[in-house]
Design a protein around this motif. Structure first.
Motif, PDB file in Angstrom:
ATOM      1  N   TRP A 213      20.653   1.326 -31.279  1.00  0.00           N
ATOM      2  CA  TRP A 213      21.120   0.982 -32.623  1.00  0.00           C
ATOM      3  C   TRP A 213      22.237  -0.059 -32.567  1.00  0.00           C
ATOM      4  N   VAL A 214      23.146   0.095 -31.616  1.00  0.00           N
ATOM      5  CA  VAL A 214      24.224  -0.881 -31.454  1.00  0.00           C
ATOM      6  C   VAL A 214      23.658  -2.264 -31.184  1.00  0.00           C
ATOM      7  N   SER A 215      22.680  -2.327 -30.279  1.00  0.00           N
ATOM      8  CA  SER A 215      22.074  -3.613 -29.947  1.00  0.00           C
ATOM      9  C   SER A 215      21.403  -4.241 -31.166  1.00  0.00           C
ATOM     10  N   ALA A 339      20.681  -6.053 -20.566  1.00  0.00           N
ATOM     11  CA  ALA A 339      19.631  -5.712 -21.529  1.00  0.00           C
ATOM     12  C   ALA A 339      20.200  -5.556 -22.932  1.00  0.00           C
ATOM     13  N   LEU A 340      21.371  -4.929 -23.039  1.00  0.00           N
ATOM     14  CA  LEU A 340      21.975  -4.735 -24.356  1.00  0.00           C
ATOM     15  C   LEU A 340      22.386  -6.078 -24.972  1.00  0.00           C
ATOM     16  N   PRO A 382      26.209   1.703 -40.188  1.00  0.00           N
ATOM     17  CA  PRO A 382      26.939   2.795 -39.518  1.00  0.00           C
ATOM     18  C   PRO A 382      27.419   3.894 -40.456  1.00  0.00           C
ATOM     19  N   LEU A 383      27.516   3.605 -41.742  1.00  0.00           N
ATOM     20  CA  LEU A 383      27.941   4.623 -42.699  1.00  0.00           C
ATOM     21  C   LEU A 383      26.770   5.414 -43.262  1.00  0.00           C
ATOM     22  N   MET A 384      25.547   4.950 -43.009  1.00  0.00           N
ATOM     23  CA  MET A 384      24.382   5.546 -43.661  1.00  0.00           C
ATOM     24  C   MET A 384      23.543   6.435 -42.744  1.00  0.00           C
TER      25      MET A 384
END
Length: 404
Positions: A213-215, A339-340, A382-384
């Motif tokens: 998700w961060v990527s 990779a990230l 990130p809030l959802m």
């Protein structure tokens, strides 16, 4: 380590201003400017895909030095061609591609070197990652200001000579002053092919849903901001402000705000959850930045507002760095980080092309508003979604222990 990273950032910020300004000054085309910016990001993308394996196989210190040194001739080629013969846009795009190829291994190597430097210093991860982000922001600040002023005096192409000198100096600092005994580990994976190592890094990343998700989130934000700062801000300078120095001041204001935000995170970051810091900082530095540029207030007001918005930029990379050091095994850091980062910059060429196309199709201010709306939607993720709750760090700050 910090000095080398900061000096390299000065040159990178100069190039970020100089190349788009050169294209806009010679062609007046937003699409052409976006295409050249996209070429550099394609180089970044391709080199990030193999940078982690190179770092794990040959050692981060060696790759950091070689990547910086090999980028120097490419940077020198631009002013040389401009001074001796006509520089076509195709040739400039090829050189921008080469510049991107060198940036990724250098950055990945320095990122992998940092944990051992943290361990030797005996400091908190939050403080050390904030220090690295701070020197990057100082580099952005001085590099952008210097580029804006020097373009007015010398033109855009000669500014790249200074970028080349910063990389040469950064390579020398790492080669001479970073202890080899702490940074060179036995090469891993030598009995396997590069593709096998790449697959291992990708497999490790796929197994961590939060890092995936961060990527993805970083891919969207990076694409939007590369379009903003590589295409739309230079277009404001050329078409609205008619002042290259103000372009440098605007980018420097972003660097100054990021610096202050990083310093604040280094001081107070360990007292709050990572998710809260990451989410609200993204909301602060994202859509409001586009809104300020779309409003185009007087220069002093605009610079102050952009500096305020950019407070949110400073903590983002330190938060992510601490998260990655915590979740990725030491032996796999080069490959997983590579990779990230590959995923995080995968959409950057599209962002530059989209910004250039919107600039030509609907105009400057509507293009800024469209990208700002997309940025707001992405920054709300990130809030959802519940997966982001895994970002929250343990109550006590992590302190890495020095090896041996």
């Amino acid at each position: 380590m910090l000095a080398a990273a900061g000096i390299a950032a000065v040159g990178s910020a100069m190039t970020m201003v100089a190349i788009p300004w050169y294209v806009l000054d010679t062609t007046g085309s937003g699409s052409m400017t976006g295409a050249v910016a996209a070429a550099e990001t394609v180089g970044l993308l391709l080199s990030f895909s193999v940078a982690g394996t190179l770092v794990d196989r040959h050692g981060p210190r060696r790759i950091s030095v070689l990547a910086d040194l090999l980028t120097v001739p490419v940077l020198l080629a631009v002013p040389l061609f401009v001074a001796t013969m006509e520089l076509s846009l195709l040739a400039l795009a090829a050189m921008a591609f080469g510049i991107g190829l060198g940036r990724a291994p250098s950055r990945t190597a320095k990122q992998v070197l940092l944990p051992e430097a943290i361990a030797l210093a005996g400091t908190r991860v939050e403080r050390a990652t904030a220090a690295l982000e701070s020197v990057h922001r100082i580099g952005d600040l001085f590099g952008a200001l210097a580029a804006g002023a020097l373009i007015t005096v010398l033109g855009a192409a000669p500014v790249l000579l200074l970028d080349a000198s910063t990389l040469f100096l950064a390579a020398g600092l790492v080669a001479l002053l970073v202890p080899a005994r702490f940074t060179e580990r036995p090469a891993c994976g030598q009995d396997r092919g590069y593709l096998a190592d790449l697959r291992e890094g990708a497999r490790q990343l796929r197994g961590d849903h939060l890092l995936l998700w961060v990527s993805g989130l970083c891919a969207g934000i990076n694409a939007l901001f590369v379009g903003l700062y590589s295409v739309l801000v230079p277009a404001y300078g050329a078409r609205v402000w008619q002042n290259s120095a103000l372009v440098g001041v605007v980018i420097a204001a972003v660097g100054a705000g990021g610096l202050l935000g990083a310093l604040l995170y280094g001081w107070l970051g360990g007292r709050f959850g990572r998710r809260a810091i990451f989410s609200w900082c993204f909301l602060l530095c994202g859509a409001p930045t586009y809104g300020v540029l779309a409003a185009n207030p007087p220069a002093v007001v605009m610079v102050l507002l952009l500096t305020l918005c950019s407070f949110g930029v400073g903590p983002l990379n330190p938060v992510l760095a601490g998260l990655m050091y915590e979740r990725v095994p030491v032996a796999l850091r080069g490959r997983v980080f590579g990779a990230l980062y590959t995923g995080a910059i995968a959409a950057m060429p599209l962002g530059a092309l989209l910004a250039g196309a919107l600039l030509d199709w609907i105009g400057l201010r509507p293009a800024v508003l469209v990208l700002g709306g997309i940025c707001l939607a992405v920054a709300c993720c990130p809030l959802m979604f519940r997966i982001w709750r895994e970002m929250d760090a343990p109550p006590e700050s992590t302190v890495l222990v020095a090896p041996g």
